[in-house]
Design an enzyme around this catalytic site. Sequence first.
Site, PDB file in Angstrom:
ATOM      1  N   ARG A 132      -0.841 -14.824 -19.532  1.00 45.80           N
ATOM      2  CA  ARG A 132      -2.211 -15.597 -20.466  1.00 45.80           C
ATOM      3  C   ARG A 132      -1.888 -16.507 -21.534  1.00 45.80           C
ATOM      4  O   ARG A 132      -1.223 -15.839 -22.345  1.00 45.80           O
ATOM      5  CB  ARG A 132      -3.580 -14.770 -20.350  1.00 45.80           C
ATOM      6  CG  ARG A 132      -3.709 -14.015 -19.526  1.00 45.80           C
ATOM      7  CD  ARG A 132      -5.063 -13.714 -19.103  1.00 45.80           C
ATOM      8  NE  ARG A 132      -5.895 -13.013 -18.155  1.00 45.80           N
ATOM      9  CZ  ARG A 132      -6.755 -12.339 -18.075  1.00 45.80           C
ATOM     10  NH1 ARG A 132      -7.360 -11.588 -19.154  1.00 45.80           N
ATOM     11  NH2 ARG A 132      -6.902 -12.076 -16.558  1.00 45.80           N
ATOM     12  N   ARG A 165      -4.550  -8.680 -27.819  1.00 44.85           N
ATOM     13  CA  ARG A 165      -4.698  -9.868 -27.408  1.00 44.85           C
ATOM     14  C   ARG A 165      -3.065 -10.327 -26.872  1.00 44.85           C
ATOM     15  O   ARG A 165      -2.325 -11.093 -28.061  1.00 44.85           O
ATOM     16  CB  ARG A 165      -5.041 -10.684 -27.577  1.00 44.85           C
ATOM     17  CG  ARG A 165      -5.991 -12.645 -27.280  1.00 44.85           C
ATOM     18  CD  ARG A 165      -6.822 -13.008 -27.957  1.00 44.85           C
ATOM     19  NE  ARG A 165      -8.143 -12.399 -28.050  1.00 44.85           N
ATOM     20  CZ  ARG A 165      -9.050 -12.432 -27.447  1.00 44.85           C
ATOM     21  NH1 ARG A 165      -8.776 -13.205 -26.145  1.00 44.85           N
ATOM     22  NH2 ARG A 165     -10.262 -11.645 -27.557  1.00 44.85           N
ATOM     23  N   GLU A 175     -13.232  -4.651 -24.643  1.00 48.38           N
ATOM     24  CA  GLU A 175     -13.252  -4.579 -23.076  1.00 48.38           C
ATOM     25  C   GLU A 175     -12.301  -3.930 -23.339  1.00 48.38           C
ATOM     26  O   GLU A 175     -10.678  -4.244 -23.591  1.00 48.38           O
ATOM     27  CB  GLU A 175     -13.302  -6.066 -22.786  1.00 48.38           C
ATOM     28  CG  GLU A 175     -13.297  -5.528 -21.234  1.00 48.38           C
ATOM     29  CD  GLU A 175     -12.546  -7.402 -20.823  1.00 48.38           C
ATOM     30  OE1 GLU A 175     -12.641  -7.453 -19.808  1.00 48.38           O
ATOM     31  OE2 GLU A 175     -13.574  -8.785 -21.711  1.00 48.38           O
ATOM     32  N   SER A 233     -13.188  -4.792 -16.420  1.00 49.72           N
ATOM     33  CA  SER A 233     -14.208  -6.117 -16.020  1.00 49.72           C
ATOM     34  C   SER A 233     -14.037  -5.870 -14.427  1.00 49.72           C
ATOM     35  O   SER A 233     -12.446  -6.229 -14.088  1.00 49.72           O
ATOM     36  CB  SER A 233     -14.081  -7.965 -16.105  1.00 49.72           C
ATOM     37  OG  SER A 233     -15.137  -8.631 -16.475  1.00 49.72           O
ATOM     38  N   ARG A 268      -4.230  -2.297 -23.277  1.00 54.15           N
ATOM     39  CA  ARG A 268      -5.194  -2.001 -24.158  1.00 54.15           C
ATOM     40  C   ARG A 268      -5.656  -0.449 -23.979  1.00 54.15           C
ATOM     41  O   ARG A 268      -6.122   0.250 -24.605  1.00 54.15           O
ATOM     42  CB  ARG A 268      -7.030  -2.733 -23.895  1.00 54.15           C
ATOM     43  CG  ARG A 268      -6.543  -4.154 -24.090  1.00 54.15           C
ATOM     44  CD  ARG A 268      -7.965  -5.144 -24.103  1.00 54.15           C
ATOM     45  NE  ARG A 268      -7.413  -6.547 -24.586  1.00 54.15           N
ATOM     46  CZ  ARG A 268      -7.918  -7.433 -24.741  1.00 54.15           C
ATOM     47  NH1 ARG A 268      -9.364  -6.608 -24.925  1.00 54.15           N
ATOM     48  NH2 ARG A 268      -8.728  -7.644 -25.315  1.00 54.15           N
TER      49      ARG A 268
END
Length: 429
Positions: free
Chosen positions: A262, A277, A349, A352, A391
């Site tokens: 990403r 991130r 988070e 999801s 994560r």
Amino acid sequence: MHDIRAIRENPEQFDAALARRGLSALSPGILALDEARRAAILAAETAQAEQNAASKQVGAAKAKGDEAEFERLRALVAEKKTEVAAMQAEASAKDAELRDILLTIPNLPLEEVPQGADEDDNVEISTWGEPRKLDFAPKEHFELSGVGANMDFGTAAKLSGSRFVVLKGGVARVHRALAQFMLDLHVDEHDLSENITPVLVRDEAMLGTGQLPKFSEDSYQTTNGWWLIPTAEVTLTNYSAGDVLDENALPLRMVAHTNCFRSEAGSAGKDTSGMLRQHQFEKVEMVTICHPETAIAEHERMTRCAETVLERLGLPYRKIVLCTGDMGFGAQKTYDLEVWLPGQDKYREISSVSTCGQFQARRMNARFKPAAGGKPDFVATLNGSGLAVGRCLIAVLENGQEADGSVTLPDALHPYLGGKTRLVDGHLV
């Protein structure tokens, strides 16, 4: 993508659903374009019928030997042919224009999704586990002496720039163990089918799941045109693109462990420390393709699969439902799981899980044939992290940290680590 027939039948309902996402009414413009498109198609079809009729008359005139009528009709056919081509081009252009507009409009939220503008309006559903009460000041994952140089951002920056990491030694092995643990749990206990998929895909695959055309800047594209996947949602969901599946074959429940890429467009300054991130990361992704009537139940099931990973690892988390203003482009409803990170003193988070209804299937033309007969209908699609491996590594390191900087590792990982239970100075002991 949206069904133009549904918009025609109930434009007020369509606009009301968009308003819940904070968007203005779009049905007037859509329906005006749709009417012009249908008129162009009808005109082209009428002209084609006239051309066909004139073509038949040409043959009849020639058979009669009526040269003058033959020449007149032949000229008429040529004129109609040009007219038909122009009308068909206009109809195609309007059809493409309508499709392009529909492809950029987000999915409509389910009625039960809470109204809200952003993440501050998300609603907590439940919590699991109690954060450890530490008698020392907790550190973030990259500060732990137990992690040491085995989480190497300096070498990664030399190789690739910012927002990359090189994992080494014991830290790398814990990361690998987490992915293996997740896959085994999903395959052995959750009845998901394991897959290994490409990470390079065509435009059509990104379009099918909604990354294109609107969010191209969020992904990486190679110089020869392929896209690097942001998640295996793209590959797994597109398995059914263009297919007509037997209803009895549904649901298809799949899982894959892949690298993901990403660009993190628009995230400048956010989470720049550590590996929270990254531009390149790994995920264990779950995808379900099912009958539309079972999608809500599948959403709960898939979310429970992700929750089980956290519970087996002993990681405290909370479950929230995203409000209308915070949901992703393709989602009808989304649950986020947020894991407790003591180094940040907050939940972050880690998964999801979304149900997309028939939104992606309509973009991909993925359908099923009803067992009772009748016309094929679009399948429903769902996707969710089960989990984001990096994560999860962060959460394991921070929640297992001790006062001396070492890390006590979850029992569920011990079999994947050769019986080792702790991380000390980057080494497993």
